[in-house]
Motif scaffolding. Sequence first.
Motif, PDB file in Angstrom:
ATOM      1  N   GLN A 114     -13.547 -40.531  17.291  1.00  0.00           N
ATOM      2  CA  GLN A 114     -12.753 -39.539  17.701  1.00  0.00           C
ATOM      3  C   GLN A 114     -11.157 -39.505  17.415  1.00  0.00           C
ATOM      4  OE1 GLN A 114     -13.771 -39.226  21.471  1.00  0.00           O
ATOM      5  NE2 GLN A 114     -12.221 -37.922  22.508  1.00  0.00           N
ATOM      6  N   PHE A 115     -10.984 -40.946  17.624  1.00  0.00           N
ATOM      7  CA  PHE A 115      -9.575 -41.355  16.836  1.00  0.00           C
ATOM      8  C   PHE A 115      -9.224 -40.870  15.782  1.00  0.00           C
ATOM      9  CE2 PHE A 115      -6.908 -43.841  14.489  1.00  0.00           C
ATOM     10  CZ  PHE A 115      -5.481 -44.212  15.106  1.00  0.00           C
ATOM     11  N   LEU A 116      -9.760 -40.647  14.706  1.00  0.00           N
ATOM     12  CA  LEU A 116      -9.701 -39.880  13.595  1.00  0.00           C
ATOM     13  C   LEU A 116      -9.481 -38.627  13.817  1.00  0.00           C
ATOM     14  CD1 LEU A 116     -11.768 -41.990  11.594  1.00  0.00           C
ATOM     15  CD2 LEU A 116      -9.669 -42.394  11.824  1.00  0.00           C
ATOM     16  N   ASP A 117     -10.035 -38.165  14.716  1.00  0.00           N
ATOM     17  CA  ASP A 117     -10.372 -36.213  14.524  1.00  0.00           C
ATOM     18  C   ASP A 117      -9.033 -36.108  15.235  1.00  0.00           C
ATOM     19  OD1 ASP A 117     -11.997 -33.935  14.661  1.00  0.00           O
ATOM     20  OD2 ASP A 117     -11.784 -34.506  16.519  1.00  0.00           O
ATOM     21  N   GLU A 118      -8.308 -37.063  16.431  1.00  0.00           N
ATOM     22  CA  GLU A 118      -7.164 -36.324  16.940  1.00  0.00           C
ATOM     23  C   GLU A 118      -5.995 -36.741  16.127  1.00  0.00           C
ATOM     24  OE1 GLU A 118      -7.389 -37.930  20.779  1.00  0.00           O
ATOM     25  OE2 GLU A 118      -9.088 -37.787  21.625  1.00  0.00           O
ATOM     26  N   VAL A 119      -6.215 -37.569  15.382  1.00  0.00           N
ATOM     27  CA  VAL A 119      -5.220 -38.341  14.574  1.00  0.00           C
ATOM     28  C   VAL A 119      -5.002 -37.515  13.069  1.00  0.00           C
ATOM     29  CG1 VAL A 119      -4.212 -39.901  15.571  1.00  0.00           C
ATOM     30  CG2 VAL A 119      -5.816 -39.928  13.672  1.00  0.00           C
ATOM     31  N   LYS A 120      -6.121 -36.399  12.816  1.00  0.00           N
ATOM     32  CA  LYS A 120      -6.047 -35.866  11.531  1.00  0.00           C
ATOM     33  C   LYS A 120      -4.916 -34.719  10.494  1.00  0.00           C
ATOM     34  CE  LYS A 120      -9.846 -31.582  12.546  1.00  0.00           C
ATOM     35  NZ  LYS A 120      -8.950 -31.726  13.830  1.00  0.00           N
ATOM     36  N   ASP A 121      -4.334 -34.443  11.848  1.00  0.00           N
ATOM     37  CA  ASP A 121      -3.300 -33.778  10.988  1.00  0.00           C
ATOM     38  C   ASP A 121      -2.293 -34.411  11.077  1.00  0.00           C
ATOM     39  OD1 ASP A 121      -5.073 -31.399  10.828  1.00  0.00           O
ATOM     40  OD2 ASP A 121      -4.971 -31.528  12.900  1.00  0.00           O
ATOM     41  N   ILE A 122      -2.073 -35.033  10.915  1.00  0.00           N
ATOM     42  CA  ILE A 122      -0.335 -36.134  10.893  1.00  0.00           C
ATOM     43  C   ILE A 122      -0.713 -36.609   9.610  1.00  0.00           C
ATOM     44  CG2 ILE A 122       0.904 -37.534  11.180  1.00  0.00           C
ATOM     45  CD1 ILE A 122      -0.689 -37.076  14.615  1.00  0.00           C
ATOM     46  N   SER A 123       0.579 -36.451   8.564  1.00  0.00           N
ATOM     47  CA  SER A 123       0.113 -36.957   7.518  1.00  0.00           C
ATOM     48  C   SER A 123       1.571 -38.370   7.139  1.00  0.00           C
ATOM     49  CB  SER A 123       1.076 -35.768   6.117  1.00  0.00           C
ATOM     50  OG  SER A 123       2.410 -35.870   6.930  1.00  0.00           O
ATOM     51  N   ASP A 124       1.105 -38.630   6.264  1.00  0.00           N
ATOM     52  CA  ASP A 124       1.874 -39.943   6.105  1.00  0.00           C
ATOM     53  C   ASP A 124       2.978 -40.060   6.046  1.00  0.00           C
ATOM     54  OD1 ASP A 124      -0.004 -41.430   5.773  1.00  0.00           O
ATOM     55  OD2 ASP A 124      -0.225 -42.415   3.649  1.00  0.00           O
ATOM     56  N   GLU A 125       3.811 -38.687   5.778  1.00  0.00           N
ATOM     57  CA  GLU A 125       4.718 -38.756   5.292  1.00  0.00           C
ATOM     58  C   GLU A 125       5.526 -38.032   6.688  1.00  0.00           C
ATOM     59  OE1 GLU A 125       6.567 -35.654   2.537  1.00  0.00           O
ATOM     60  OE2 GLU A 125       6.289 -34.368   3.900  1.00  0.00           O
ATOM     61  N   LEU A 144       4.200 -39.699   9.442  1.00  0.00           N
ATOM     62  CA  LEU A 144       4.240 -41.101  10.364  1.00  0.00           C
ATOM     63  C   LEU A 144       5.592 -41.919  10.053  1.00  0.00           C
ATOM     64  CD1 LEU A 144       1.188 -42.973  10.192  1.00  0.00           C
ATOM     65  CD2 LEU A 144       2.206 -42.115  11.985  1.00  0.00           C
ATOM     66  N   GLU A 145       5.735 -41.388   8.446  1.00  0.00           N
ATOM     67  CA  GLU A 145       7.444 -42.214   7.653  1.00  0.00           C
ATOM     68  C   GLU A 145       8.768 -41.605   8.258  1.00  0.00           C
ATOM     69  OE1 GLU A 145       6.456 -41.785   3.546  1.00  0.00           O
ATOM     70  OE2 GLU A 145       4.424 -43.172   3.949  1.00  0.00           O
ATOM     71  N   TYR A 146       8.686 -39.982   8.076  1.00  0.00           N
ATOM     72  CA  TYR A 146       9.031 -39.555   8.363  1.00  0.00           C
ATOM     73  C   TYR A 146      10.493 -39.611  10.166  1.00  0.00           C
ATOM     74  CZ  TYR A 146      10.025 -37.978   3.612  1.00  0.00           C
ATOM     75  OH  TYR A 146      10.057 -37.645   2.599  1.00  0.00           O
ATOM     76  N   ILE A 147       9.243 -39.448  11.169  1.00  0.00           N
ATOM     77  CA  ILE A 147       9.515 -39.827  12.488  1.00  0.00           C
ATOM     78  C   ILE A 147       8.746 -40.509  13.027  1.00  0.00           C
ATOM     79  CG2 ILE A 147       8.835 -37.882  14.021  1.00  0.00           C
ATOM     80  CD1 ILE A 147       8.273 -35.821  12.058  1.00  0.00           C
ATOM     81  N   LEU A 197       2.994 -42.309  18.701  1.00  0.00           N
ATOM     82  CA  LEU A 197       2.191 -41.264  19.823  1.00  0.00           C
ATOM     83  C   LEU A 197       1.036 -41.119  19.239  1.00  0.00           C
ATOM     84  CD1 LEU A 197       4.538 -37.855  19.693  1.00  0.00           C
ATOM     85  CD2 LEU A 197       4.081 -39.442  21.413  1.00  0.00           C
ATOM     86  N   VAL A 198       0.627 -42.215  17.773  1.00  0.00           N
ATOM     87  CA  VAL A 198      -0.817 -42.416  17.453  1.00  0.00           C
ATOM     88  C   VAL A 198      -1.325 -43.642  17.916  1.00  0.00           C
ATOM     89  CG1 VAL A 198      -1.866 -43.515  15.024  1.00  0.00           C
ATOM     90  CG2 VAL A 198      -0.376 -41.767  14.846  1.00  0.00           C
ATOM     91  N   ALA A 199      -0.506 -44.525  18.360  1.00  0.00           N
ATOM     92  CA  ALA A 199      -0.635 -45.499  19.137  1.00  0.00           C
ATOM     93  C   ALA A 199      -1.152 -45.399  20.640  1.00  0.00           C
ATOM     94  CB  ALA A 199       0.887 -46.555  19.785  1.00  0.00           C
ATOM     95  N   ASN A 200      -0.753 -44.243  20.712  1.00  0.00           N
ATOM     96  CA  ASN A 200      -1.413 -44.115  22.791  1.00  0.00           C
ATOM     97  C   ASN A 200      -2.315 -43.081  22.376  1.00  0.00           C
ATOM     98  OD1 ASN A 200      -0.413 -43.137  24.679  1.00  0.00           O
ATOM     99  ND2 ASN A 200      -0.503 -41.461  24.608  1.00  0.00           N
ATOM    100  N   THR A 201      -2.977 -42.276  21.118  1.00  0.00           N
ATOM    101  CA  THR A 201      -3.601 -41.261  20.621  1.00  0.00           C
ATOM    102  C   THR A 201      -5.256 -42.742  21.201  1.00  0.00           C
ATOM    103  OG1 THR A 201      -3.319 -40.416  19.353  1.00  0.00           O
ATOM    104  CG2 THR A 201      -5.281 -40.716  19.176  1.00  0.00           C
ATOM    105  N   TYR A 239      -6.558 -45.792   6.643  1.00  0.00           N
ATOM    106  CA  TYR A 239      -5.961 -46.900   6.935  1.00  0.00           C
ATOM    107  C   TYR A 239      -4.885 -46.950   7.479  1.00  0.00           C
ATOM    108  CZ  TYR A 239     -10.400 -48.179   4.679  1.00  0.00           C
ATOM    109  OH  TYR A 239     -11.701 -48.019   4.135  1.00  0.00           O
ATOM    110  N   VAL A 240      -3.608 -46.195   6.907  1.00  0.00           N
ATOM    111  CA  VAL A 240      -2.296 -45.474   7.626  1.00  0.00           C
ATOM    112  C   VAL A 240      -2.454 -45.699   8.863  1.00  0.00           C
ATOM    113  CG1 VAL A 240       0.167 -44.815   6.886  1.00  0.00           C
ATOM    114  CG2 VAL A 240      -1.359 -45.891   5.025  1.00  0.00           C
ATOM    115  N   LYS A 241      -2.730 -45.258   9.717  1.00  0.00           N
ATOM    116  CA  LYS A 241      -2.853 -44.070  10.734  1.00  0.00           C
ATOM    117  C   LYS A 241      -3.528 -45.794  11.649  1.00  0.00           C
ATOM    118  CE  LYS A 241      -3.265 -39.869   9.387  1.00  0.00           C
ATOM    119  NZ  LYS A 241      -4.301 -38.660   9.144  1.00  0.00           N
TER     120      LYS A 241
END
Length: 311
Positions: free
Chosen positions: A42-53, A55-58, A64-68, A107-109
Amino acid sequence: MCALEVKKEQLSSFTGKGYSIQPHEKHDRLYSIELEEQVIHQFLDEVKDISDEQLEYIPYQRLLVANTLLELTDEVFGHTIRRILNDRTSGGFTIGLQGITTDAQDYVKFSTALSHIAGIPNFDAMSKKYYARFSVKHTDDSDSYLRQAYRRFTLHTDGTYVDEPTDWLLMMKMEEENAVGGSSRLLHLDEWEDFDYFYNHALASHPFTYKAPASKNVSEDVHRKTFYTWNNQPCICFIDQFVYPETIRQAQYLKELSQSMENSTGIVELELPVGDLVMLNNRFWLHGRGGFEKNTELHRELLRQRGRFVQ
Ligand SMILES: [Fe+2]
């Protein structure tokens, strides 16, 4: 609610919503945290649309990934992680993705979720991001032991040459092929037999100069005492490669200290499967790496984050 009552002799177990925490099978000061498979999916599914970029830029995206992950568990999960890292008796745990994904972005997420539950990562000047990925291979032309496969990387703490607190450290294994040896070597300060001798030595609180090699992209020198107190407990700051003694006596002290730690029977070797990470309190745990057996096809990639607690 208090999740864990810990004593060195026997770290206790705890089961919460979507996870369980047990004393690590092989290391009596470490915990092993296991997420239920459905939580990982479920975690992987909920963060699937968030890119490395993203995470790096914002930066807020990381929290928010931690909150998921927090929302998929219970109200004490985050508190318990911070409590383990702060607990002098333990100060560390492993947690992993259990082979559910082998995607580096996942893994990064996942590591980002854990680091932002613990606190806030420091800027990593080597990678110019909040995390760094680095490889260990058969050949290396770098200027420190970080990527040199066949040498033992001696016990040290991180963040010695930066002027900001480095309370904790996260290391995640991203990839590994043809690797024999090279396990993490960890030493809890309270397991070091010669601690009293070095802690009570006249040079224990000498402010040594630390300088980073060029690859770290840090140009200012910092001064650090080898031993200091934090939360009323003795802690250590040391790495042999970046400390610059000015007298023979100082050099002897540092060499003896390093050798004594390397020979400690308190060292534990940690085998980390791909997709697992270890988090440690960087103030009273030292870490290093054993040498690998020679193999021209050797490849290992690790991800690291180091940071501070947030009050
Ligand atoms: Fe390190």
